[in-house]
Design an enzyme around this catalytic site. Structure first.
Site, PDB file in Angstrom:
ATOM      1  N   SER A 162      37.740  48.796  46.765  1.00 28.64           N
ATOM      2  CA  SER A 162      37.120  47.644  47.412  1.00 28.64           C
ATOM      3  C   SER A 162      36.528  48.090  48.744  1.00 28.64           C
ATOM      4  O   SER A 162      36.998  49.063  49.354  1.00 28.64           O
ATOM      5  CB  SER A 162      38.171  46.551  47.655  1.00 28.64           C
ATOM      6  N   TYR A 188      46.529  45.538  51.669  1.00 27.32           N
ATOM      7  CA  TYR A 188      45.532  45.642  50.603  1.00 27.32           C
ATOM      8  C   TYR A 188      44.521  46.730  50.937  1.00 27.32           C
ATOM      9  O   TYR A 188      44.188  47.568  50.086  1.00 27.32           O
ATOM     10  CB  TYR A 188      44.840  44.297  50.418  1.00 27.32           C
TER      11      TYR A 188
END
Length: 341
Positions: A162, A188
């Protein structure tokens, strides 16, 4: 570091941010190819499974609930499901034994499943959940399946990352947040940096065996099941900060519906899945590996800092810390120790 930066040079492919999985697979025949994909029954993963199967591949989908996964894939040809929980090392080892015991080569491995922005949670080993599920589980799976990929002669490992990797490097002295104040977005981001570094080091170690590694940013796709750690089948439960960020970026309208604008990285599942399928199959990447891609091409390196206020999707090109070869080697060695502990 110079070599990894030099590899991050766009190819100028005929595809764009708006291209779909079917666009990038046009004219590609995967008959006789074996694919393993984690989370291949929902969201982006389901689009990948459908498209790869339609191109002739035999696809094995790994999921925490294989029955639910099979029901979701009803009607998709040449697909089987198998139970794997990425935070359950025994389930990973069981699948690896099953697959290697079948004698099948493995041509494509797509590490797609993941969790995002959840509260502090740990697996049974005490490892922080994002790091365990998004990175360590895939690391264990991939290294376990190495013999089957080597047997294929040519294989590709695609790991979904990401643009959130830009948030942080690996927290080397405390990756599991035992002392560091916990922030789900940082956790994350760390796991997504790990995904890129893993791909860099995998390619360095295994390219001589014909195995190439790719890290893929799919875009911002709200219509998926990516979300915080939760029980199988339960919907994601995002925190207020996540919703505030999504609204501020214009990724959702006033009613909360996803905005589709591929040029800004806001995509449908079919568009979001395309870059992973491109990385897994495109002949344009023959002889190339250890790179980070988005929008169906390799991205340049971007060392600009994150904006103080996110009022639009920030840069999602690769940050230097995520392709540093020394860090990639260090993470591989750390990961080996952690999965053996």
């Amino acid at each position: 570091m110079t070599d990894t930066i030099a590899r991050q040079k766009p190819l100028g492919t005929p595809f764009t941010a708006a291209s779909t999985v079917d666009d990038v697979l046009a004219g590609i025949d995967l008959t006789g190819r074996h694919v393993v994909i984690t989370g291949g029954h929902s969201g982006l993963g389901k689009e990948m499974t459908r498209a790869l199967s339609s191109a002739g591949a035999d696809v094995t989908v790994l999921a925490r609930d294989p029955g639910r996964a099979a029901a979701a894939l009803d009607g998709v040809a040449t697909v089987e499901t198998y139970r794997v929980d990425l935070v359950d090392p025994a389930s990973i080892d069981a699948f690896v034994r099953h697959y290697l015991g079948s004698g099948r080569p493995l041509h494509i491995l797509i590490n797609s499943a993941g969790v995002m922005a959840g509260p502090l949670r740990r697996d049974a080993r005490g490892y922080e959940y994002h790091f365990a599920a998004n990175h360590l589980g895939h690391f264990q799976l991939t290294t376990g399946l190495y013999p089957a990929m080597r047997a294929a002669g040519e294989a590709r490992v695609v790991t979904l990352t990401s643009g959130a990797h830009r948030v942080t490097d690996i927290i080397w002295d405390d990756p599991n947040f035992h002392r560091t104040p916990y922030d789900g977005h940082v956790a994350y981001g760390q796991s997504k940096t790990a995904n890129v570094l893993f791909s860099v080091e995998l390619d360095r170690r295994w390219s001589a065996d014909g195995i190439r590694g790719y890290a893929v940013h799919p875009g911002i796709i709200l219509a998926t099941n990516l979300g915080p750690a939760r029980e199988p089948g339960a919907p994601p439960q995002y925190d207020d900060r996540w919703y505030e960020m999504i609204r501020a970026m214009g990724a959702a309208d006033a009613d909360g519906n996803p905005v589709i604008d591929p040029g800004r990285g806001l995509k449908t599942p079919a568009q979001g899945a395309s870059t992973a399928v491109f990385a897994a199959t495109s002949p344009l990447l023959d002889g190339i590996g250890g790179v980070y891609l988005k929008d169906n091409d390799i991205t340049p390196v971007d060392d600009s800092p994150l904006p103080g206020r996110i009022d639009r999707p920030p840069s999602t090109d690769v940050a230097p810390h995520a392709i540093d070869p020394d860090s990639a080697k260090r993470l591989w060695e750390l990961s080996e120790r952690l999965i053996r502990a």
